[in-house]
Design a protein around this motif. Structure first.
Motif, PDB file in Angstrom:
ATOM      1  N   GLN A  97      10.427   6.149 -13.447  1.00 18.73           N
ATOM      2  CA  GLN A  97      10.074   7.495 -14.141  1.00 18.73           C
ATOM      3  C   GLN A  97      10.646   7.403 -15.645  1.00 18.73           C
ATOM      4  OE1 GLN A  97      10.804  11.056 -11.848  1.00 18.73           O
ATOM      5  NE2 GLN A  97      10.686  12.291 -13.676  1.00 18.73           N
ATOM      6  N   ARG A  98      11.583   6.477 -15.809  1.00 19.42           N
ATOM      7  CA  ARG A  98      12.135   6.425 -17.434  1.00 19.42           C
ATOM      8  C   ARG A  98      10.977   5.558 -18.048  1.00 19.42           C
ATOM      9  NH1 ARG A  98      17.199   5.976 -14.715  1.00 19.42           N
ATOM     10  NH2 ARG A  98      17.130   3.416 -14.926  1.00 19.42           N
ATOM     11  N   LYS A  99      10.664   4.618 -17.375  1.00 17.56           N
ATOM     12  CA  LYS A  99       9.762   3.768 -17.982  1.00 17.56           C
ATOM     13  C   LYS A  99       8.376   3.601 -18.089  1.00 17.56           C
ATOM     14  CE  LYS A  99      12.785  -0.180 -16.423  1.00 17.56           C
ATOM     15  NZ  LYS A  99      12.972  -1.279 -15.434  1.00 17.56           N
ATOM     16  N   ILE A 100       7.595   4.372 -17.225  1.00 18.26           N
ATOM     17  CA  ILE A 100       6.238   4.550 -17.092  1.00 18.26           C
ATOM     18  C   ILE A 100       6.059   5.933 -17.164  1.00 18.26           C
ATOM     19  CG2 ILE A 100       4.181   4.346 -15.611  1.00 18.26           C
ATOM     20  CD1 ILE A 100       5.781   2.046 -14.139  1.00 18.26           C
ATOM     21  N   ALA A 101       4.949   6.307 -18.103  1.00 16.42           N
ATOM     22  CA  ALA A 101       4.551   7.656 -18.449  1.00 16.42           C
ATOM     23  C   ALA A 101       3.845   7.983 -17.236  1.00 16.42           C
ATOM     24  CB  ALA A 101       3.688   7.540 -19.819  1.00 16.42           C
ATOM     25  N   LEU A 102       4.024   9.664 -16.883  1.00 13.63           N
ATOM     26  CA  LEU A 102       3.375   9.995 -15.827  1.00 13.63           C
ATOM     27  C   LEU A 102       3.574   9.863 -14.540  1.00 13.63           C
ATOM     28  CD1 LEU A 102      -0.063  11.105 -17.705  1.00 13.63           C
ATOM     29  CD2 LEU A 102       2.100  12.705 -17.504  1.00 13.63           C
ATOM     30  N   TYR A 103       4.490   8.841 -14.321  1.00 15.53           N
ATOM     31  CA  TYR A 103       4.943   8.469 -12.905  1.00 15.53           C
ATOM     32  C   TYR A 103       5.075   9.591 -12.167  1.00 15.53           C
ATOM     33  CZ  TYR A 103       7.638   5.924  -9.230  1.00 15.53           C
ATOM     34  OH  TYR A 103       7.995   5.707  -8.141  1.00 15.53           O
ATOM     35  N   ALA A 104       5.967  10.727 -12.551  1.00 20.49           N
ATOM     36  CA  ALA A 104       6.126  11.491 -11.520  1.00 20.49           C
ATOM     37  C   ALA A 104       4.929  12.253 -11.301  1.00 20.49           C
ATOM     38  CB  ALA A 104       7.044  12.467 -12.237  1.00 20.49           C
ATOM     39  N   ARG A 105       3.656  12.147 -11.869  1.00 18.93           N
ATOM     40  CA  ARG A 105       2.553  12.940 -11.293  1.00 18.93           C
ATOM     41  C   ARG A 105       1.948  12.400  -9.959  1.00 18.93           C
ATOM     42  NH1 ARG A 105      -2.987  12.074 -13.323  1.00 18.93           N
ATOM     43  NH2 ARG A 105      -4.039  14.249 -12.783  1.00 18.93           N
ATOM     44  N   ARG A 106       2.605  11.418  -9.650  1.00 20.42           N
ATOM     45  CA  ARG A 106       2.119  10.841  -8.120  1.00 20.42           C
ATOM     46  C   ARG A 106       2.832  11.830  -7.257  1.00 20.42           C
ATOM     47  NH1 ARG A 106       4.944   7.158  -6.329  1.00 20.42           N
ATOM     48  NH2 ARG A 106       3.725   5.694  -5.269  1.00 20.42           N
ATOM     49  N   HIS A 107       3.631  12.536  -7.464  1.00 23.00           N
ATOM     50  CA  HIS A 107       4.279  13.470  -6.472  1.00 23.00           C
ATOM     51  C   HIS A 107       3.347  14.850  -6.471  1.00 23.00           C
ATOM     52  CE1 HIS A 107       7.795  11.141  -7.508  1.00 23.00           C
ATOM     53  NE2 HIS A 107       7.514  10.681  -6.404  1.00 23.00           N
ATOM     54  N   ASN A 108       2.090  15.084  -7.344  1.00 24.76           N
ATOM     55  CA  ASN A 108       1.380  15.945  -7.239  1.00 24.76           C
ATOM     56  C   ASN A 108       0.598  16.352  -5.720  1.00 24.76           C
ATOM     57  OD1 ASN A 108       2.339  16.913  -9.531  1.00 24.76           O
ATOM     58  ND2 ASN A 108       0.619  16.366 -10.842  1.00 24.76           N
ATOM     59  N   VAL A 109       0.552  15.105  -5.013  1.00 23.87           N
ATOM     60  CA  VAL A 109       0.021  15.233  -3.733  1.00 23.87           C
ATOM     61  C   VAL A 109       1.083  14.534  -2.628  1.00 23.87           C
ATOM     62  CG1 VAL A 109      -2.480  15.170  -4.746  1.00 23.87           C
ATOM     63  CG2 VAL A 109      -1.045  12.909  -4.003  1.00 23.87           C
ATOM     64  N   LYS A 110       0.726  14.711  -1.734  1.00 19.14           N
ATOM     65  CA  LYS A 110       1.668  14.210  -0.578  1.00 19.14           C
ATOM     66  C   LYS A 110       1.607  12.550  -0.608  1.00 19.14           C
ATOM     67  CE  LYS A 110       1.788  18.019   2.903  1.00 19.14           C
ATOM     68  NZ  LYS A 110       1.492  18.407   4.250  1.00 19.14           N
ATOM     69  N   PRO A 111       2.670  11.982  -0.460  1.00 17.35           N
ATOM     70  CA  PRO A 111       2.757  10.692  -0.160  1.00 17.35           C
ATOM     71  C   PRO A 111       1.866   9.978   0.942  1.00 17.35           C
ATOM     72  CG  PRO A 111       4.793  11.398   0.327  1.00 17.35           C
ATOM     73  CD  PRO A 111       3.796  12.721  -0.078  1.00 17.35           C
ATOM     74  N   GLU A 119       4.922  -4.113 -15.370  1.00 10.69           N
ATOM     75  CA  GLU A 119       3.421  -4.221 -15.443  1.00 10.69           C
ATOM     76  C   GLU A 119       2.770  -3.884 -14.013  1.00 10.69           C
ATOM     77  OE1 GLU A 119       5.460  -6.211 -16.993  1.00 10.69           O
ATOM     78  OE2 GLU A 119       4.707  -5.869 -19.051  1.00 10.69           O
ATOM     79  N   LYS A 120       3.438  -4.717 -13.076  1.00  8.79           N
ATOM     80  CA  LYS A 120       3.089  -4.367 -11.769  1.00  8.79           C
ATOM     81  C   LYS A 120       3.143  -3.154 -11.254  1.00  8.79           C
ATOM     82  CE  LYS A 120       3.795  -9.243  -9.842  1.00  8.79           C
ATOM     83  NZ  LYS A 120       4.733  -9.930  -8.891  1.00  8.79           N
ATOM     84  N   MET A 121       4.284  -2.376 -11.654  1.00 15.93           N
ATOM     85  CA  MET A 121       4.506  -0.888 -11.231  1.00 15.93           C
ATOM     86  C   MET A 121       3.527  -0.083 -12.023  1.00 15.93           C
ATOM     87  SD  MET A 121       6.318   0.618  -8.992  1.00 15.93           S
ATOM     88  CE  MET A 121       5.266   2.162  -8.541  1.00 15.93           C
ATOM     89  N   ALA A 122       3.253  -0.313 -13.250  1.00 15.61           N
ATOM     90  CA  ALA A 122       2.335   0.428 -13.908  1.00 15.61           C
ATOM     91  C   ALA A 122       0.868   0.505 -13.398  1.00 15.61           C
ATOM     92  CB  ALA A 122       2.283   0.129 -15.417  1.00 15.61           C
ATOM     93  N   ASP A 123       0.651  -1.146 -12.879  1.00 12.58           N
ATOM     94  CA  ASP A 123      -0.866  -1.165 -12.383  1.00 12.58           C
ATOM     95  C   ASP A 123      -0.621  -0.237 -11.160  1.00 12.58           C
ATOM     96  OD1 ASP A 123      -3.346  -1.945 -11.940  1.00 12.58           O
ATOM     97  OD2 ASP A 123      -2.742  -3.960 -11.616  1.00 12.58           O
ATOM     98  N   ARG A 124      -0.005  -0.345 -10.246  1.00  8.79           N
ATOM     99  CA  ARG A 124       0.133   0.590  -9.200  1.00  8.79           C
ATOM    100  C   ARG A 124       0.174   1.921  -9.346  1.00  8.79           C
ATOM    101  NH1 ARG A 124       4.899  -0.229  -4.812  1.00  8.79           N
ATOM    102  NH2 ARG A 124       3.877  -2.479  -4.734  1.00  8.79           N
ATOM    103  N   VAL A 125       0.762   2.464 -10.197  1.00  5.46           N
ATOM    104  CA  VAL A 125       0.856   3.784 -10.695  1.00  5.46           C
ATOM    105  C   VAL A 125      -0.385   4.326 -11.278  1.00  5.46           C
ATOM    106  CG1 VAL A 125       1.623   5.646 -12.360  1.00  5.46           C
ATOM    107  CG2 VAL A 125       3.438   3.886 -11.331  1.00  5.46           C
ATOM    108  N   ALA A 126      -1.095   3.424 -11.924  1.00  5.36           N
ATOM    109  CA  ALA A 126      -2.514   3.723 -12.397  1.00  5.36           C
ATOM    110  C   ALA A 126      -3.682   3.760 -11.385  1.00  5.36           C
ATOM    111  CB  ALA A 126      -2.952   2.521 -13.348  1.00  5.36           C
TER     112      ALA A 126
END
Length: 482
Positions: A410-424, A443-450
């Protein structure tokens, strides 16, 4: 005027004849749909009569079935706005859209047969043959139309709208460079710049003169729409522009501010009579949430019952393989960052759930022999069916991570926490695209988040079904297992 791929403005004469046939694309596509569906239904009914009864009947049920299915398919597509030129600018998504519309058509047809009590009037074999043949036929037809439209758009022979731009040069060029209207199939027929007011001249008189010249040019070019590229804070200038073009048969648009480029579907809405520009909406509506939850409960219950023998065998294998509990529980963030404990089959010798958690990596010595097999085939995730039944998770959604990893990313990737706007979810769009396993780089994590954010923005029931199918049968879903 038009704009090339570098954003430069160049004078061209729009070919009115070449552009006008875009108005016929919708009716032509509708006619094509009717011809394909009616032809398939008619042929299937005639062939069924020939095979089963040895006679060729060209009227009666064949015509009725063809007419009803074609009319229903046409109505479904009209309601979904599928006969607009902009819907065919890219072949991407055409097959999924046509498959969805075709399924809705068949469901509506079956309901109609039930309500009218005429189900016995039509051959089930003919209906099934029509449905199966219609899947590739409609998809190929739509893809072919999209290819023709895309080719016509690239060559300039086909445009969705011919637009006229007005505003100060800086604002107009900023709009052109960021909006790239040609990507949406629009052609810029002309641009009128509002000139800076000389020190010795009345600003209102100068603006009126510029608008008079712009209106004359616009009337001569006969565009479909006028875009006013003026900062929204300049109310008087905007009102003067609107007044200048209000007497012309064109749509008037206010070019968006730069902040709107961050959002995919900004929309003007009226909430309780209060109009506003909605930049985002909740990912799922209450009805969509209810449907998704009902599907989760149904499928998770069936899966849990059917897989019970396998779950017991895996539990026994874990107990025999290494000391420790069968189930591994760890705190994860769920919907709206609410904490829950996720269930997994234990696949490692450790059960970390603290402030620092080391990710599993390839050839990790902590992974047990049985655990390596479970992780390779995603079997360690099966106990999460309990989380789905409890309401903490969904079958499909962004994969939840340990709390320690959430805080780090969450500190490194913008809008990471937006993943929690739906159920996992047990599985997700990132996982079926091969983005699973160790995220040893940002980069791998950013790609997954995207990929997770794309899923949230484009959620549909059909997308969930596609992800579940690919989870079971796509090689990518098993890639990068550790």
């Amino acid at each position: 005027m038009s704009v090339d791929h570098l954003g430069r403005v160049a004078l061209v004469r729009p070919r009115r004849k070449a552009g006008n046939w875009r108005h016929w694309l919708g009716p032509a596509t509708a006619l094509c749909d009717v011809a394909v569906i009616a032809g398939l239904a008619y042929a299937a009914t005639v062939a069924n009569d020939l095979v089963h009864y040895g006679v060729l009947r060209w009227d009666g049920p064949a015509r009725e079935l063809a007419g009803m299915l074609a009319a229903l398919f046409l109505f479904v597509n009209l309601m979904r706005g599928r006969y607009r030129v902009d819907r065919y600018l890219s072949p991407r998504g055409q097959m999924m859209a046509s498959f969805s519309a075709w399924n809705i058509t068949l469901m509506a047809f079956m309901v109609l047969l039930f309500l009218a009590k005429i189900a016995d009037h039509y051959s089930r074999a003919a209906i099934l043959a029509t449905y199966l043949a219609g899947i590739p036929a409609v998809a190929l037809c739509r893809s072919a139309i999209a290819a023709v439209v895309a080719s016509g758009n690239r060559s300039g022979r086909l445009t969705t709208e011919r637009i006229f731009l007005i505003g100060r040069e800086k604002d107009v060029m900023s709009f052109v460079s960021h909006a790239k209207p040609w990507n949406a199939g629009n052609a810029i027929v002309d641009i009128a710049f509002l000139q800076p007011t000389p020190p010795n001249r009345d600003p209102r008189a100068a603006l009126a003169a510029d608008l008079a010249a712009a209106a004359a040019s616009c009337r001569a070019k006969r565009p479909d729409a006028v875009f006013i590229a003026v900062p929204w804070s300049e109310h008087e200038t905007i009102e003067a522009c609107v007044d200048a073009f209000m007497t012309m048969p064109v749509a008037i648009h206010l070019a968006p501010e730069r902040i709107m480029s961050r959002f995919e579907r900004p929309h003007v809405v009226s909430a309780g009579g209060l109009p506003s520009l909605r930049l985002t909406r909740a990912p799922l509506s209450p009805l969509e949430i209810a449907c998704k939850r009902g599907f989760d409960i149904l499928v998770a219950s069936l899966a849990f019952v059917m897989l019970s023998p396998l779950l017991l065998l895996i539990a026994l294998a874990i107990r025999l393989d290494s000391p420790g509990p069968v189930l591994f529980r760890q705190r994860r963030h769920g919907f709206n960052q609410e904490t829950f404990r996720i269930f997994k089959f234990r696949s490692m010798t450790t059960t970390d759930d603290g402030a620092v958690i080391m990710q599993a990596r390839r050839n990790d010595p902590r992974i047990t022999a049985v655990g390596r097999v479970l992780r390779r085939y995603n079997l360690d995730e099966l106990p999460q069916l309990l989380n789905v039944l409890a309401g903490d998770m969904s079958l499909v959604g962004p994969r939840p991570h340990a709390l320690a990893h959430d805080r780090e990313f969450q500190r490194k990737i913008a809008l990471y926490a937006r993943r929690h706007n739906v159920k996992p979810g047990i599985t997700g769009w990132a996982q079926v695209n091969g983005l699973r396993g160790e995220t040893d780089t940002d980069e791998k994590m950013a790609d997954r988040v995207a990929h997770d954010l794309w899923y949230i923005d484009h959620w549909s029931f059909s997308l969930d079904l596609l992800i579940l199918f690919r989870t079971l049968f796509s090689a990518k879903a098993f890639r990068n297992a550790v």
